[in-house]
Design an enzyme around this catalytic site. Structure first.
Site, PDB file in Angstrom:
ATOM      1  N   ARG A  41       0.465   7.465  11.093  1.00 26.14           N
ATOM      2  CA  ARG A  41       1.474   6.596  11.712  1.00 26.14           C
ATOM      3  C   ARG A  41       2.761   6.587  10.886  1.00 26.14           C
ATOM      4  O   ARG A  41       2.708   6.593   9.655  1.00 26.14           O
ATOM      5  CB  ARG A  41       0.956   5.148  11.781  1.00 26.14           C
ATOM      6  N   THR A  91      -3.804   7.656   8.913  1.00 27.76           N
ATOM      7  CA  THR A  91      -3.668   7.610  10.372  1.00 27.76           C
ATOM      8  C   THR A  91      -2.483   8.417  10.898  1.00 27.76           C
ATOM      9  O   THR A  91      -2.351   8.581  12.111  1.00 27.76           O
ATOM     10  CB  THR A  91      -3.485   6.151  10.842  1.00 27.76           C
ATOM     11  N   ASP A 110      13.083   9.937  -6.353  1.00 31.25           N
ATOM     12  CA  ASP A 110      13.839  11.068  -5.797  1.00 31.25           C
ATOM     13  C   ASP A 110      14.235  10.879  -4.333  1.00 31.25           C
ATOM     14  O   ASP A 110      15.209  11.477  -3.872  1.00 31.25           O
ATOM     15  CB  ASP A 110      13.010  12.356  -5.931  1.00 31.25           C
ATOM     16  N   LYS A 129      -0.514   5.190  -5.744  1.00 31.63           N
ATOM     17  CA  LYS A 129      -1.607   4.885  -6.682  1.00 31.63           C
ATOM     18  C   LYS A 129      -2.423   6.131  -7.007  1.00 31.63           C
ATOM     19  O   LYS A 129      -2.821   6.344  -8.148  1.00 31.63           O
ATOM     20  CB  LYS A 129      -2.544   3.817  -6.075  1.00 31.63           C
ATOM     21  N   LYS A 166      -1.532   9.257  -7.120  1.00 34.46           N
ATOM     22  CA  LYS A 166      -0.828  10.103  -8.087  1.00 34.46           C
ATOM     23  C   LYS A 166      -0.939   9.512  -9.506  1.00 34.46           C
ATOM     24  O   LYS A 166      -1.199  10.233 -10.465  1.00 34.46           O
ATOM     25  CB  LYS A 166       0.650  10.256  -7.699  1.00 34.46           C
ATOM     26  N   ARG A 214     -23.422 -12.423   5.671  1.00 31.09           N
ATOM     27  CA  ARG A 214     -24.732 -12.087   5.097  1.00 31.09           C
ATOM     28  C   ARG A 214     -25.623 -11.320   6.067  1.00 31.09           C
ATOM     29  O   ARG A 214     -26.836 -11.405   6.009  1.00 31.09           O
ATOM     30  CB  ARG A 214     -25.420 -13.355   4.560  1.00 31.09           C
ATOM     31  N   HIS A 253      -5.278   8.167  -0.511  1.00 29.04           N
ATOM     32  CA  HIS A 253      -4.636   8.366  -1.814  1.00 29.04           C
ATOM     33  C   HIS A 253      -4.357   9.854  -1.994  1.00 29.04           C
ATOM     34  O   HIS A 253      -5.273  10.668  -1.938  1.00 29.04           O
ATOM     35  CB  HIS A 253      -5.535   7.830  -2.935  1.00 29.04           C
ATOM     36  N   GLY A 298       0.820  -1.210   0.000  1.00 29.39           N
ATOM     37  CA  GLY A 298       0.000   0.000   0.000  1.00 29.39           C
ATOM     38  C   GLY A 298       0.853   1.258   0.000  1.00 29.39           C
ATOM     39  O   GLY A 298       2.080   1.204   0.160  1.00 29.39           O
ATOM     40  N   ASP A 299       0.191   2.404  -0.242  1.00 31.72           N
ATOM     41  CA  ASP A 299       0.848   3.714  -0.233  1.00 31.72           C
ATOM     42  C   ASP A 299       1.978   3.822  -1.264  1.00 31.72           C
ATOM     43  O   ASP A 299       2.949   4.555  -1.057  1.00 31.72           O
ATOM     44  CB  ASP A 299       1.412   4.044   1.171  1.00 31.72           C
ATOM     45  N   GLU A 300       1.832   3.122  -2.363  1.00 27.64           N
ATOM     46  CA  GLU A 300       2.886   3.134  -3.384  1.00 27.64           C
ATOM     47  C   GLU A 300       2.837   4.403  -4.230  1.00 27.64           C
ATOM     48  O   GLU A 300       3.783   4.695  -4.970  1.00 27.64           O
ATOM     49  CB  GLU A 300       2.742   1.918  -4.313  1.00 27.64           C
ATOM     50  N   ARG A 352       5.599   5.110   8.751  1.00 30.60           N
ATOM     51  CA  ARG A 352       5.660   3.857   7.990  1.00 30.60           C
ATOM     52  C   ARG A 352       7.017   3.199   8.214  1.00 30.60           C
ATOM     53  O   ARG A 352       8.030   3.897   8.338  1.00 30.60           O
ATOM     54  CB  ARG A 352       5.459   4.149   6.493  1.00 30.60           C
ATOM     55  N   GLN A 359      -4.991  -0.206  -1.203  1.00 36.47           N
ATOM     56  CA  GLN A 359      -4.049  -1.084  -0.501  1.00 36.47           C
ATOM     57  C   GLN A 359      -3.049  -1.669  -1.518  1.00 36.47           C
ATOM     58  O   GLN A 359      -2.786  -1.037  -2.524  1.00 36.47           O
ATOM     59  CB  GLN A 359      -4.769  -2.189   0.292  1.00 36.47           C
TER      60      GLN A 359
END
Ligand code: GDP
Ligand code: IMO
Ligand code: MG
Length: 439
Positions: free
Chosen positions: A307, A305, A337, A16, A18, A144, A41, A12-14, A309, A225
């Site tokens: 937090r 959050t 960069d 996406k 952008k 359900r 995002h 996650g947080d790659e 990484r 994710q």
């Protein structure tokens, strides 16, 4: 026009958000297929930073339609705050925003249960969830007993469904912990009032998407994710509760796999993870170490959050694994960069477990935690890349690094990102992405 999926290829947080914003220029529709407000995002346009949690990252292009699919889970209180802030920023949604009537709703007792589960799990068992109610809402869906957007229309029937949830296992678990699950009447009244505010956007989105494709319109599918957080293919149980991989878009939107033409994997030039679970290349070298340097340069704090990484080197084995599950046509390498000031860069090119080489991710966490990564060291470039706008403008060592990542992933590098801004992007002219979509 062909369709394209944008999928997180790590934890996650790659970047996406952008990439979806960048590529959406060439598409008619952007559709989110899973996850909910656990996603954060980020899109940066002309220096202004926007954080999105529910709303697809195509929202900043006013000729693009945006769809929240049936596979998502929605916190209407948070989603309305997000919508209000977009509208306040002058973005018009009417006529181009569509929310699936089949998406599931995160009612307050489900997010409270998420927080409670984390609290009682203790340090070693804690998943480190975003505490947004994602797990309990997908659990209710599979059991359900969930509540869907369409269920909010009838206030009386809704009250009965919520009463059942309060009387059932969700309510019991809260009561056992000494928490009040809340008054069903009040919960239903709030959800119904929120429904009235979103009603004009609620639709049968699978019908719309398929009609639009029949008319020749192109769709960009936005994942949330990442592959290593996928419910089946990630480091279970330290995963999210949805199908994050490319295959998840079919169920999450009601789109046939025959209509997915192109799959793009989004990677950081290194690795990050937020929350618990194995991360073989994590840098645990303290406040003066490289892990902290990367965290500071990459501003590696969660969008949702806040937090910090966990940071580490690019993991080529995990990358090949992600490519196996998703079969990428191309990769986007983001945040290059962030590595600009390093003399040397390490890349994980193999895993060893109990002395033997392994090609896959072990299914059991206690094994995954014992993986010994095999590293290769590549020369850094020690040059500012943030103003590079073509492949040729990148330093030769950076190009060599990208070529090595491409070989490890097993897919071409289609896009390189050298800063958060939309403009700080290089779409390679000869890539299959450029050829197919006319970049
Ligand atoms: P997502 O969840 O995959 O959309 O990623 P996030 O938005 O949570 O995290 C990516 C972070 O990196 C955001 O703060 C982006 O603004 C930032 N970002 C994206 N691409 C680049 C880049 O090439 N360089 C730098 N320095 N930051 C970037
Ligand atoms: P985007 O879309 C990074 C992580 C959490 C936790 C695990 C389960 O911005 O890339 P959950 O709340 O989903 O039950 O938490 O998954 N997680 C993410 N990590 N980026 C995300 O989304 C994430 N969404 C969930 O930290 O480890
Ligand atoms: Mg994010």
């Amino acid at each position: 026009m062909p369709n394209c999926a944008v999928v997180g290829a790590q934890w996650g947080d790659e970047g996406k958000g952008k990439i979806v914003d960048l590529l959406s220029e060439r598409f008619d529709v952007v559709a989110r297929y899973q996850g909910g407000p656990n996603a954060g995002h980020t899109v940066t346009i002309a220096g202004k930073r926007h954080a999105l949690h529910h709303v697809p990252s195509g929202v900043f292009r006013d000729n693009v339609r945006i769809v929240i699919g049936n596979g998502t889970v929605l916190d209407l209180t948070k989603m309305l705050v997000e919508i209000d802030s977009l509208v306040a920023a002058g973005i018009s949604l009417d006529g181009r925003f569509f929310i699936s009537e089949r998406a599931h709703v995160i009612v307050p007792l489900l997010s409270r249960l998420d927080a409670l589960n984390e609290q009682v799990a203790g340090e070693s068992g804690r998943i480190g969830t975003t505490q947004r109610g994602i797990g309990p809402t997908y659990e209710a869906k599979a059991a359900r007993s969930g509540i869907r957007v369409a269920d909010l229309a009838d206030a009386t029937a809704l009250r009965e469904r919520i009463q059942k949830m309060v009387d059932g296992p969700v309510g019991s678990r809260l009561r056992e912990a000494g928490e009040d699950p809340g008054d069903p009447g009040a919960i239903a009244a709030q959800a119904h009032a929120q429904y009235r505010r979103i009603e004009r956007w609620v639709a049968d989105t699978a019908l719309l998407l398929n009609d639009w494709m029949d008319e020749g319109r192109s769709i960009l599918f936005e994942g949330a994710q990442g592959t290593l957080l996928d419910l089946d293919h990630g480091s279970y149980p330290f995963v999210t509760s949805s199908t994050t991989v490319a295959g998840g878009l079919c169920g999450g939107l009601g789109v046939s796999p025959r209509r997915v033409d192109h799959v793009i994997g989004v990677f950081k030039a290194y690795a990050t993870r937020v929350g618990s679970g194995p991360m073989p290349t994590e840098l645990l070298d303290g406040p003066e170490g490289l892990g902290e340097t990367i965290r500071r340069r990459g501003r590696e704090y969660g969008t949702t959050t806040g937090r910090p990484r966990r940071c580490g080197w690019f993991d080529g084995v995990a990358a090949a694994y992600a490519n196996r599950i998703n079969r990428f046509d191309g990769a986007c390498i983001m945040l290059l960069d962030v590595l600009d000031s390093l003399d040397e860069i390490r890349v994980c090119v193999g895993y060893r477990l109990d002395g033997a080489a392994i090609r896959s991710m072990p299914p059991v966490v206690s094994d995954a935690k014992r993986i010994e990564p095999v590293f290769e060291t590549l020369p850094g470039w020690n040059t500012d890349t943030t103003s590079a706008r073509t492949w040729e403008e990148l330093p030769p060592q950076a190009r060599a690094y990208l070529d090595r990542l491409s070989a490890l992933i097993g897919a071409e590098v289609s896009v390189v990102s050298v800063g958060p801004d939309r403009a700080q992007s290089i779409i390679r002219p000869g890539s299959s992405l450029a050829g197919r979509f006319g970049f």
